[in-house]
Scaffold this active site. Structure first.
Site, PDB file in Angstrom:
ATOM      1  CB  THR A 232      14.409 -93.763  78.122  1.00 57.63           C
ATOM      2  OG1 THR A 232      15.504 -94.369  78.794  1.00 57.63           O
ATOM      3  CG2 THR A 232      13.153 -93.911  78.956  1.00 57.63           C
ATOM      4  CG  LEU A 233      12.126 -89.232  75.439  1.00 56.65           C
ATOM      5  CD1 LEU A 233      12.426 -89.476  76.891  1.00 56.65           C
ATOM      6  CD2 LEU A 233      12.644 -87.875  75.004  1.00 56.65           C
TER       7      LEU A 233
ATOM      8  CB  VAL B  21       9.649 -84.964  72.647  1.00 52.65           C
ATOM      9  CG1 VAL B  21       8.188 -84.661  72.350  1.00 52.65           C
ATOM     10  CG2 VAL B  21      10.101 -86.245  71.947  1.00 52.65           C
ATOM     11  CB  ALA B  22      15.266 -84.310  71.680  1.00 49.91           C
ATOM     12  NE  ARG B  23      17.199 -80.484  77.434  1.00 51.80           N
ATOM     13  CZ  ARG B  23      16.297 -81.243  78.056  1.00 51.80           C
ATOM     14  NH1 ARG B  23      15.189 -81.602  77.432  1.00 51.80           N
ATOM     15  NH2 ARG B  23      16.498 -81.648  79.292  1.00 51.80           N
TER      16      ARG B  23
ATOM     17  CG  ASP C   6       7.479 -80.739  75.230  1.00 48.41           C
ATOM     18  OD1 ASP C   6       6.462 -80.116  75.607  1.00 48.41           O
ATOM     19  OD2 ASP C   6       8.248 -81.336  76.017  1.00 48.41           O
TER      20      ASP C   6
ATOM     21  CD  GLU D 125      12.538 -75.162  76.361  1.00 50.95           C
ATOM     22  OE1 GLU D 125      12.367 -75.400  77.570  1.00 50.95           O
ATOM     23  OE2 GLU D 125      12.754 -76.036  75.519  1.00 50.95           O
TER      24      GLU D 125
ATOM     25  CG  HIS E 184      10.785 -78.636  78.388  1.00 51.08           C
ATOM     26  ND1 HIS E 184      12.070 -78.204  78.231  1.00 51.08           N
ATOM     27  CD2 HIS E 184      10.872 -79.969  78.651  1.00 51.08           C
ATOM     28  CE1 HIS E 184      12.906 -79.222  78.405  1.00 51.08           C
ATOM     29  NE2 HIS E 184      12.191 -80.314  78.667  1.00 51.08           N
TER      30      HIS E 184
ATOM     31  CB  ALA F  98       8.696 -85.869  80.557  1.00 51.25           C
TER      32      ALA F  98
HETATM   33  P1  NAD Z   1      18.583 -92.077  76.933  1.00 53.85           P
HETATM   34  O1  NAD Z   1      19.941 -91.893  77.430  1.00 53.85           O
HETATM   35  O2  NAD Z   1      17.745 -93.188  77.463  1.00 53.85           O
HETATM   36  O3  NAD Z   1      18.581 -92.220  75.353  1.00 53.85           O
HETATM   37  C1  NAD Z   1      19.332 -91.399  74.487  1.00 53.85           C
HETATM   38  C2  NAD Z   1      19.680 -92.234  73.277  1.00 53.85           C
HETATM   39  O4  NAD Z   1      20.252 -91.392  72.288  1.00 53.85           O
HETATM   40  C3  NAD Z   1      20.689 -93.319  73.590  1.00 53.85           C
HETATM   41  O5  NAD Z   1      20.225 -94.521  73.013  1.00 53.85           O
HETATM   42  C4  NAD Z   1      21.962 -92.823  72.905  1.00 53.85           C
HETATM   43  O6  NAD Z   1      22.774 -93.883  72.448  1.00 53.85           O
HETATM   44  C5  NAD Z   1      21.371 -92.064  71.752  1.00 53.85           C
HETATM   45  N1  NAD Z   1      22.300 -91.089  71.165  1.00 53.85           N
HETATM   46  C6  NAD Z   1      23.128 -90.227  71.798  1.00 53.85           C
HETATM   47  N2  NAD Z   1      23.819 -89.498  70.908  1.00 53.85           N
HETATM   48  C7  NAD Z   1      23.410 -89.924  69.682  1.00 53.85           C
HETATM   49  C8  NAD Z   1      23.757 -89.572  68.370  1.00 53.85           C
HETATM   50  N3  NAD Z   1      24.678 -88.629  68.124  1.00 53.85           N
HETATM   51  N4  NAD Z   1      23.136 -90.199  67.356  1.00 53.85           N
HETATM   52  C9  NAD Z   1      22.207 -91.155  67.586  1.00 53.85           C
HETATM   53  N5  NAD Z   1      21.836 -91.543  68.812  1.00 53.85           N
HETATM   54  C10 NAD Z   1      22.437 -90.928  69.844  1.00 53.85           C
HETATM   55  O7  NAD Z   1      17.859 -90.677  77.189  1.00 53.85           O
HETATM   56  P2  NAD Z   1      16.283 -90.396  77.096  1.00 53.85           P
HETATM   57  O8  NAD Z   1      15.686 -90.525  78.444  1.00 53.85           O
HETATM   58  O9  NAD Z   1      15.723 -91.153  75.964  1.00 53.85           O
HETATM   59  O10 NAD Z   1      16.286 -88.843  76.757  1.00 53.85           O
HETATM   60  C11 NAD Z   1      16.844 -88.374  75.543  1.00 53.85           C
HETATM   61  C12 NAD Z   1      16.850 -86.859  75.544  1.00 53.85           C
HETATM   62  O11 NAD Z   1      15.521 -86.373  75.439  1.00 53.85           O
HETATM   63  C13 NAD Z   1      17.380 -86.263  76.855  1.00 53.85           C
HETATM   64  O12 NAD Z   1      18.770 -86.081  76.787  1.00 53.85           O
HETATM   65  C14 NAD Z   1      16.632 -84.951  76.951  1.00 53.85           C
HETATM   66  O13 NAD Z   1      17.379 -83.927  76.337  1.00 53.85           O
HETATM   67  C15 NAD Z   1      15.363 -85.184  76.166  1.00 53.85           C
HETATM   68  N6  NAD Z   1      14.187 -85.315  77.053  1.00 53.85           N
HETATM   69  C16 NAD Z   1      13.173 -84.425  76.906  1.00 53.85           C
HETATM   70  C17 NAD Z   1      12.049 -84.535  77.702  1.00 53.85           C
HETATM   71  C18 NAD Z   1      10.909 -83.559  77.566  1.00 53.85           C
HETATM   72  O14 NAD Z   1      10.283 -83.241  78.543  1.00 53.85           O
HETATM   73  N7  NAD Z   1      10.603 -83.078  76.391  1.00 53.85           N
HETATM   74  C19 NAD Z   1      11.955 -85.563  78.662  1.00 53.85           C
HETATM   75  C20 NAD Z   1      13.012 -86.472  78.777  1.00 53.85           C
HETATM   76  C21 NAD Z   1      14.116 -86.343  77.955  1.00 53.85           C
END
Ligand code: NAD
Length: 307
Positions: free
Chosen positions: A144-145, A223-225, A249, A254, A273, A276
């Site tokens: 999604t991101l 923007v992940a973790r 972010d 944190e 953080h 989103a």
């Molecule tokens: P999502 O489940 O839609 O997408 C995650 C993607 O990562 C999937 O396509 C999955 O197949 C892929 N993936 C998982 N492990 C992998 C690996 N080892 N190598 C390559 N690809 C891999 O989730 P999302 O909504 O896109 O969110 C992703 C992450 O971003 C969340 O888990 C969260 O930690 C973080 N996030 C942060 C914020 C923020 O406020 N900064 C907001 C939303 C999500």
């Protein structure tokens, strides 16, 4: 399970007022209340941001975040507790935030804001400002991101490449690399953007080697973790000039501690953080919860189920 009492845990207040979500869900055929820790045991299901031991006595926990790395999956499984997350709602918000970071770097907006605090009229060096078309962003993680980032950056003329488990194409990404080719993928990008969940596999995926592989004029965006990045290695890379800048972010610790050198670096943008956040957040979460309550009533499988 029978859903009679749904709690909105007051920890969600760090993102939106819990009452807004409770009001939004008021038409559901179950009783919905804002709850504190003492009322968890009255609930069959709880919508929350934080984890509590007492959730193990409930039937269903919904996380208002996409990342659920804080929840103990094994214990949920052992206690037959369903865990759902909020993946799917953050593509546009995070995409726009990342576009903002890139526009700051290209149009030097962060410098201007910093100078304004000092009432300083400083123009950038003649060769500092640039435009985004012709640049490449490598987005690591195409969920999604990643897709939201690809869409917003694509609309600004950025060439977007992706890294995922397989090389299979994804709409919005010009080239897709498999994980094994991560270093090839990030090696020629102007921007590297991290959008993968934190798992055993992605812990410290971005280490000293990765930053050494990036171009010296490239910027890094997380923007992940926080723990997807070896943060001391990132700080070294910024200090030694192995990379030019970063927009962050999320952090290993944190809130980012006051003594962190990241706060003071000119080419580092720190956001709390908040990538989103939107005033519609409670609505987006509410729609996910409504969908799953409907599915429960219809005896269908939950969407966004993690455990
Ligand atoms: P999502 O489940 O839609 O997408 C995650 C993607 O990562 C999937 O396509 C999955 O197949 C892929 N993936 C998982 N492990 C992998 C690996 N080892 N190598 C390559 N690809 C891999 O989730 P999302 O909504 O896109 O969110 C992703 C992450 O971003 C969340 O888990 C969260 O930690 C973080 N996030 C942060 C914020 C923020 O406020 N900064 C907001 C939303 C999500």
């Amino acid at each position: 399970f029978d859903l009679e009492q749904l709690g909105v845990h007051d920890s969600v207040a760090s993102v939106f007022p819990p009452e807004e979500l409770a009001d939004f869900l008021a038409d559901l055929p179950v009783s919905v209340d804002v709850i504190g820790d003492d009322e968890i045991s009255d609930c069959d299901a709880v919508v929350t941001i934080e984890h509590r031991e007492a959730f193990l006595e409930c039937d269903w926990i919904h996380s208002i975040q996409a990342g659920v790395d804080r929840f103990p999956f094994d214990e949920f499984e052992d206690h037959d507790v369903i865990l759902t997350n909020s993946t799917g709602i953050h593509g546009r918000t995070v995409g726009e935030t990342v576009a903002g970071y890139l526009l700051s770097f290209s149009r030097r907006l962060h410098d201007h804001v910093a100078n304004q605090q000092e009432r300083q009229w400083h123009r950038p060096e003649w060769d500092e400002a640039f435009t985004l078309p012709g640049t490449t962003a490598c987005v690591v993680g195409t969920g999604t991101l990643g897709r939201g980032v690809a869409e917003t950056l694509g609309s600004l003329g950025v060439r977007v490449t992706g890294v995922r488990r397989s090389e299979e194409p994804v709409p919005g990404f010009e080239d897709v690399y498999a994980n094994e080719d991560l270093h090839t993928a990030i090696g020629d990008a102007d921007f590297v953007v991290v959008t993968v969940p934190l798992t055993d596999e992605t812990y410290h995926l971005f280490d000293a080697d990765a930053f050494e592989t990036m171009r010296e004029d490239a910027s890094f965006v997380n923007v992940a973790r926080g723990s997807v990045v070896d943060q001391p290695a990132l700080i070294d890379a910024l200090e030694s000039g192995a990379i030019r800048g970063a927009a962050l972010d999320v952090f290993e610790d944190e809130p980012l501690p006051e003594e962190s050198p990241l706060w003071e670096m000119d080419e580092v943008i720190v956001t709390p953080h908040s990538a989103a956040l939107t005033r519609d957040y409670f609505r987006d979460v509410g729609e996910l919860v409504e969908t799953n309550v409907g599915r429960l009533e219809a005896d269908e499988a939950f969407t966004n189920r993690v455990v």
